[in-house]
Design an enzyme around this catalytic site. Structure first.
Site, PDB file in Angstrom:
ATOM      1  CG  ASP A 298      -0.133   0.068   2.533  1.00 14.06           C
ATOM      2  OD1 ASP A 298       0.819  -0.721   2.676  1.00 14.06           O
ATOM      3  OD2 ASP A 298      -0.456   0.903   3.395  1.00 14.06           O
ATOM      4  CD  GLU A 299      -0.933   4.902   2.943  1.00 14.91           C
ATOM      5  OE1 GLU A 299      -1.828   5.714   3.190  1.00 14.91           O
ATOM      6  OE2 GLU A 299      -0.156   4.458   3.819  1.00 14.91           O
ATOM      7  CB  ALA A 300       4.200   1.683  -3.083  1.00 15.44           C
TER       8      ALA A 300
END
Length: 497
Positions: A298-300
């Site tokens: 996530d949230e890369a």
């Protein structure tokens, strides 16, 4: 109607034409030894610690997994589970039924037939933003299992710290475990600590799902293995979070104790990155008897779409090689080569935005299922009211108890119904959560709303599955929570509606 204090509300409950069962001295609890011990522990928490019986606790195969039957009349109490987990669930219901009156403690005469809606009923505790020791984790297991949750997801790594000893990569805890958000002390679990948590969870019929969050949320890795980490991507968002909450901008090789996200990334095209992940995943899998291993995804924001797709394909395959079922946050669904059967965890809003629902559907197309964790309903770290000193508000917050309750898992993503849903999970991120008292204040009572979404019939499908019924039942549980030492937020204080 269920008694005002029974959560999650059962599948069916009928009154029995009998006087209540009286708890008194000199009688016995008999049956399954583990179940007897679990019930006795509940009764020991009552003032005057009465003996109780005849109460019979048995496992009787034949029902749905996790189901139980509970029968009470003036002469006896029987709880029969279809399996040990079902019997344990029945004991939690029985404990909620115990009432205090002028004549002492009693249990109303009822028959309950009950089974879970979803197999996976989870809570997540973030131990990376703030470290929480073994005793705190055990206390959270006590609390969650009393509401029939059967999964503890531990978020074990993030930008602020690495929290699990990896023998093949000792620098992770030697160099990357010392800090938490705001400059607070860090910490980590030895492998024996982790085994203790896993065993304690198993005794409460919960599995542990470990999460090693990659390729983003990995700034801590740069402290131990800088050669595996890209330089931080200092976006406008990162600068905004620093301006709002303070702290320094992230810099590779320097510990990070701020609250910004999305700036870190492992090196996607270095084979050494995958050697590292192989070592970590193998050890974590070897320590974890449950079927799942979560690899984040996530949230890369510091990783381009093509690179992220390539990475999650390899990372999911490495998890699968360990024999575990890969789990990832829904962003990983953008990849077209996830390992078959990978489970997606949806953390978008109850009304999906920005194509989050499309990414979640990709997991189902690949043979997996979905865990529902809508952030604007059951992220327990969201402020419950504007005046709350704890929590954040980014998920359409504040999130009142009513909003935490009035949603349905099968109504979130078009085309994703009960058959495609593995379960429901209520995460508790800990940027502002430093200790058990804060965990209690933020989780209770909203954790009860998540418990009912995971266990009971769909929202608004029965008279009990309504806000009016739920609010009354939650208030009725407050005396029990007080006896158990849970420092909950009172219903009226936490939900002014």
């Amino acid at each position: 109607m269920a008694p005002p204090h029974l959560i999650p509300t059962p599948t069916s409950m009928t009154a029995v034409p009998s006087s209540p069962f009286r708890l008194g001295a000199g009688a016995a609890i008999s049956g399954d030894p583990d179940a007897v011990a679990a019930l006795q522990a509940h009764l020991d928490a009552l003032p005057d610690a009465p003996s109780a019986g005849p109460i019979t606790l048995t496992v009787e195969a034949g029902g749905a997994a996790g189901s139980y039957r509970l029968e009470v009349d003036a002469a006896s109490v029987t709880v029969a589970g279809a399996d040990p987990a079902g019997l344990f669930a029945g004991i939690q219901t029985l404990s909620q039924l115990v009432q205090s009156g002028p004549d002492g403690w009693s249990i109303p005469a009822v028959r309950i037939d009950d089974e879970p809606r979803f197999a996976y009923r989870g809570v997540m505790l973030d131990v990376a933003r703030h470290f929480h020791d073994v005793d705190t984790v055990k206390a959270y297991i006590d609390r969650a299992s009393s509401l029939k949750f059967n999964v503890l997801h531990l978020h074990l790594s993030d930008d602020q710290g690495w929290r699990l000893e990896i023998l093949s990569r000792p620098d992770l805890t030697a160099r990357a475990a010392a800090s938490s958000v705001g400059g607070d002390a860090g910490g980590f679990y030895t492998q024996d600590d982790y085994r203790e948590i896993v065993a304690y969870a198993a005794a409460h019929h919960m599995i542990v799902v470990p999460e090693i969050d990659v390729p983003g949320h990995t700034h801590a890795v740069s402290l131990a293995y800088p050669e595996l980490s890209e330089q931080p991507v200092l976006s406008e968002h990162v600068h905004e979070v620093v301006a709002l909450f303070g702290g320094d901008l992230p810099e590779n090789g320097t510990g990070y104790d701020g609250m910004a996200v999305g700036f870190s990334s492992l090196k996607i095209h270095e084979e050494a990155t995958y050697d590292f992940l192989r070592d970590v995943f193998r050890e974590v899998a070897g320590l974890t008897p449950g079927p799942y291993l979560h690899f984040g995804g996530d949230e890369a924001l510091g990783t381009g779409p093509a690179d992220l797709a390539a990475f999650v394909a390899r990372a999911s395959a490495l998890v699968a090689e360990t024999g575990k079922i890969p789990v990832a946050w829904h962003e990983a669904g953008a990849a077209d080569r996830l390992a078959a059967g990978t489970i997606g965890q949806y953390w978008g809003f109850v009304s999906p935005t920005d194509g989050m629902d499309d990414k979640a559907r990709r997991f189902v197309a690949g043979g997996g299922r979905i865990i529902l964790s809508p952030a604007d309903a059951i992220y327990l770290d969201m402020k419950f009211s504007a005046s709350s000193p704890l929590g954040l508000t980014w998920a359409n917050g504040p999130t009142s108890l009513r909003r935490a309750y009035e949603w349905g898992p099968a109504a979130v993503i078009d085309g994703i119904g009960d058959a495609e849903i593995l379960g429901v999970e209520a995460p508790l991120w800990t940027e502002t959560i430093r200790d058990l008292a804060a965990i209690d204040a933020m989780a209770f009572p909203r954790i009860a709303a998540a418990a009912e979404a995971a266990w009971s019939a769909p929202f608004a499908s029965t008279p009990e599955r309504t806000w009016e019924s739920f609010r009354t039942r939650v208030a009725g549980l407050e005396p029990l929570w007080t006896r158990l030492g849970i420092r909950f937020t009172p219903v009226q204080a936490g939900d002014p509606s």
